[in-house]
Motif scaffolding. Sequence first.
Motif, PDB file in Angstrom:
ATOM      1  N   UNK A 117       0.908  -1.228  -0.095  1.00 29.84           N
ATOM      2  CA  UNK A 117      -0.213  -0.064  -0.467  1.00 29.84           C
ATOM      3  C   UNK A 117       1.305   1.357   0.095  1.00 29.84           C
ATOM      4  N   UNK A 118       1.508   1.541  -1.200  1.00 29.30           N
ATOM      5  CA  UNK A 118       3.203   2.210  -1.529  1.00 29.30           C
ATOM      6  C   UNK A 118       2.096   3.722  -2.701  1.00 29.30           C
ATOM      7  N   UNK A 119       1.691   4.505  -2.127  1.00 29.38           N
ATOM      8  CA  UNK A 119       1.162   5.676  -3.335  1.00 29.38           C
ATOM      9  C   UNK A 119       1.576   6.898  -3.187  1.00 29.38           C
ATOM     10  N   UNK A 120       2.209   6.957  -4.753  1.00 26.07           N
ATOM     11  CA  UNK A 120       3.162   8.322  -4.597  1.00 26.07           C
ATOM     12  C   UNK A 120       4.080   8.861  -4.004  1.00 26.07           C
ATOM     13  N   UNK A 121       4.855   7.673  -3.576  1.00 29.25           N
ATOM     14  CA  UNK A 121       6.554   7.751  -3.072  1.00 29.25           C
ATOM     15  C   UNK A 121       7.338   7.112  -3.987  1.00 29.25           C
ATOM     16  N   UNK A 122       8.699   7.513  -2.671  1.00 30.47           N
ATOM     17  CA  UNK A 122       9.729   7.112  -3.707  1.00 30.47           C
ATOM     18  C   UNK A 122      10.775   6.636  -3.020  1.00 30.47           C
ATOM     19  N   UNK A 123      11.585   5.749  -3.481  1.00 33.80           N
ATOM     20  CA  UNK A 123      13.314   5.451  -2.437  1.00 33.80           C
ATOM     21  C   UNK A 123      12.375   4.221  -1.148  1.00 33.80           C
ATOM     22  N   UNK A 129       1.410   1.143   4.120  1.00 33.52           N
ATOM     23  CA  UNK A 129       1.024   2.380   4.242  1.00 33.52           C
ATOM     24  C   UNK A 129       1.773   3.711   4.319  1.00 33.52           C
ATOM     25  N   UNK A 130       2.531   4.432   3.146  1.00 34.89           N
ATOM     26  CA  UNK A 130       2.775   5.013   3.093  1.00 34.89           C
ATOM     27  C   UNK A 130       2.648   6.481   2.179  1.00 34.89           C
ATOM     28  N   UNK A 131       2.470   7.487   1.794  1.00 33.42           N
ATOM     29  CA  UNK A 131       1.337   8.363   0.861  1.00 33.42           C
ATOM     30  C   UNK A 131       2.147   9.406   0.719  1.00 33.42           C
ATOM     31  N   UNK A 132       2.490   9.851  -0.402  1.00 38.38           N
ATOM     32  CA  UNK A 132       3.660  10.981  -0.796  1.00 38.38           C
ATOM     33  C   UNK A 132       4.669  11.248  -0.498  1.00 38.38           C
ATOM     34  N   UNK A 133       5.511   9.512   0.295  1.00 40.90           N
ATOM     35  CA  UNK A 133       6.247  10.094   1.241  1.00 40.90           C
ATOM     36  C   UNK A 133       7.363  10.025   0.311  1.00 40.90           C
ATOM     37  N   UNK A 134       8.943   9.726   0.966  1.00 46.84           N
ATOM     38  CA  UNK A 134      10.245  10.369  -0.036  1.00 46.84           C
ATOM     39  C   UNK A 134      11.255   9.171   1.019  1.00 46.84           C
ATOM     40  N   UNK A 135      12.551   8.783   0.319  1.00 41.34           N
ATOM     41  CA  UNK A 135      13.029   7.979   1.881  1.00 41.34           C
ATOM     42  C   UNK A 135      12.884   7.560   3.150  1.00 41.34           C
ATOM     43  N   UNK A 136      11.862   6.992   2.592  1.00 39.71           N
ATOM     44  CA  UNK A 136      11.908   5.902   4.179  1.00 39.71           C
ATOM     45  C   UNK A 136      12.209   4.566   3.496  1.00 39.71           C
ATOM     46  N   UNK A 137      12.715   4.030   4.859  1.00 45.28           N
ATOM     47  CA  UNK A 137      13.339   2.325   5.675  1.00 45.28           C
ATOM     48  C   UNK A 137      11.959   2.183   6.964  1.00 45.28           C
ATOM     49  N   UNK A 138      11.623   0.793   6.806  1.00 45.57           N
ATOM     50  CA  UNK A 138      10.927  -0.053   7.666  1.00 45.57           C
ATOM     51  C   UNK A 138       9.978   1.232   8.278  1.00 45.57           C
ATOM     52  N   UNK A 139       8.736   2.265   7.214  1.00 46.57           N
ATOM     53  CA  UNK A 139       8.587   3.278   8.336  1.00 46.57           C
ATOM     54  C   UNK A 139       6.548   2.254   7.410  1.00 46.57           C
ATOM     55  N   UNK A 140       5.750   2.851   8.399  1.00 49.52           N
ATOM     56  CA  UNK A 140       4.622   3.176   8.651  1.00 49.52           C
ATOM     57  C   UNK A 140       3.212   3.573   8.324  1.00 49.52           C
ATOM     58  N   UNK A 141       2.572   3.894   7.852  1.00 50.68           N
ATOM     59  CA  UNK A 141       1.129   4.554   7.979  1.00 50.68           C
ATOM     60  C   UNK A 141       2.432   5.679   8.298  1.00 50.68           C
ATOM     61  N   UNK A 142       2.435   6.914   7.435  1.00 52.60           N
ATOM     62  CA  UNK A 142       3.875   8.033   7.005  1.00 52.60           C
ATOM     63  C   UNK A 142       2.309   8.196   5.733  1.00 52.60           C
ATOM     64  N   UNK A 143       2.023   9.964   6.099  1.00 57.07           N
ATOM     65  CA  UNK A 143       1.942  10.803   4.276  1.00 57.07           C
ATOM     66  C   UNK A 143       2.679  11.640   4.676  1.00 57.07           C
ATOM     67  N   UNK A 144       3.285  12.143   3.863  1.00 55.99           N
ATOM     68  CA  UNK A 144       4.305  13.415   3.307  1.00 55.99           C
ATOM     69  C   UNK A 144       5.697  13.607   4.483  1.00 55.99           C
ATOM     70  N   UNK A 145       6.360  11.983   4.051  1.00 54.47           N
ATOM     71  CA  UNK A 145       7.335  12.257   5.203  1.00 54.47           C
ATOM     72  C   UNK A 145       8.831  12.288   4.615  1.00 54.47           C
TER      73      UNK A 145
END
Length: 186
Positions: A117-123, A129-145
């Motif tokens: 469930x990754x949306x509009x994110x990269x790396x 469950x990430x939305x609009x995120x960039x450069x995330x490792x082992x993360x969950x339920x984040x938006x715009x981070x």
Amino acid sequence: LGYRLVPFPYRWVDSVFCKKSYDIIHSSYVYKSHNIECSSEILNSRFIKHNSYNIKDSAYVDNSSYCYQSNKIFQSWNLVSCSEIKNSNELYHCCHSENCNYGYRINDSKNVIFGYEINNSENIFGSILLNDCKNCIFCSNLSGQENMIFNKPVSEGEFLAIKNKLDEILNNSPKILSYVNLPKHI
């Protein structure tokens, strides 16, 4: 079922085991499909080309394999119900993404490995469950981070250091690489 070198009536050219299909060129084991070129094991699909194989109920697949109910696929393998995917593998119900591996419902994203469930994110690596995120490792339920590890913010330098260490561990582990074969793009 047959082998034909004559382009009439169904335009089979140097192809074998083609049934209920047309416009088949240098391909084999094609059934109920059309516009197939240099591919094999194609079922109920169309516009498949460049060394693609084992494609079922799909369209516009190029240089890919093991695609089921997928459309507009380029240089990818093991996809189920995906569309507009490039340079990816082991994806399920994903769309408009590239350089993604081992994911479910990855949409409009780049460079995602082990994502759910990754949306509009990269790396992204090992996250859900990430939305609009960039450069995330082992993360969950984040938006715009950005630059997050285990849902904690880190500096870009810290993120790159941990990412490089993770890359080193994954690339030097024959046990992991024998199964995962991760690309070096995040």
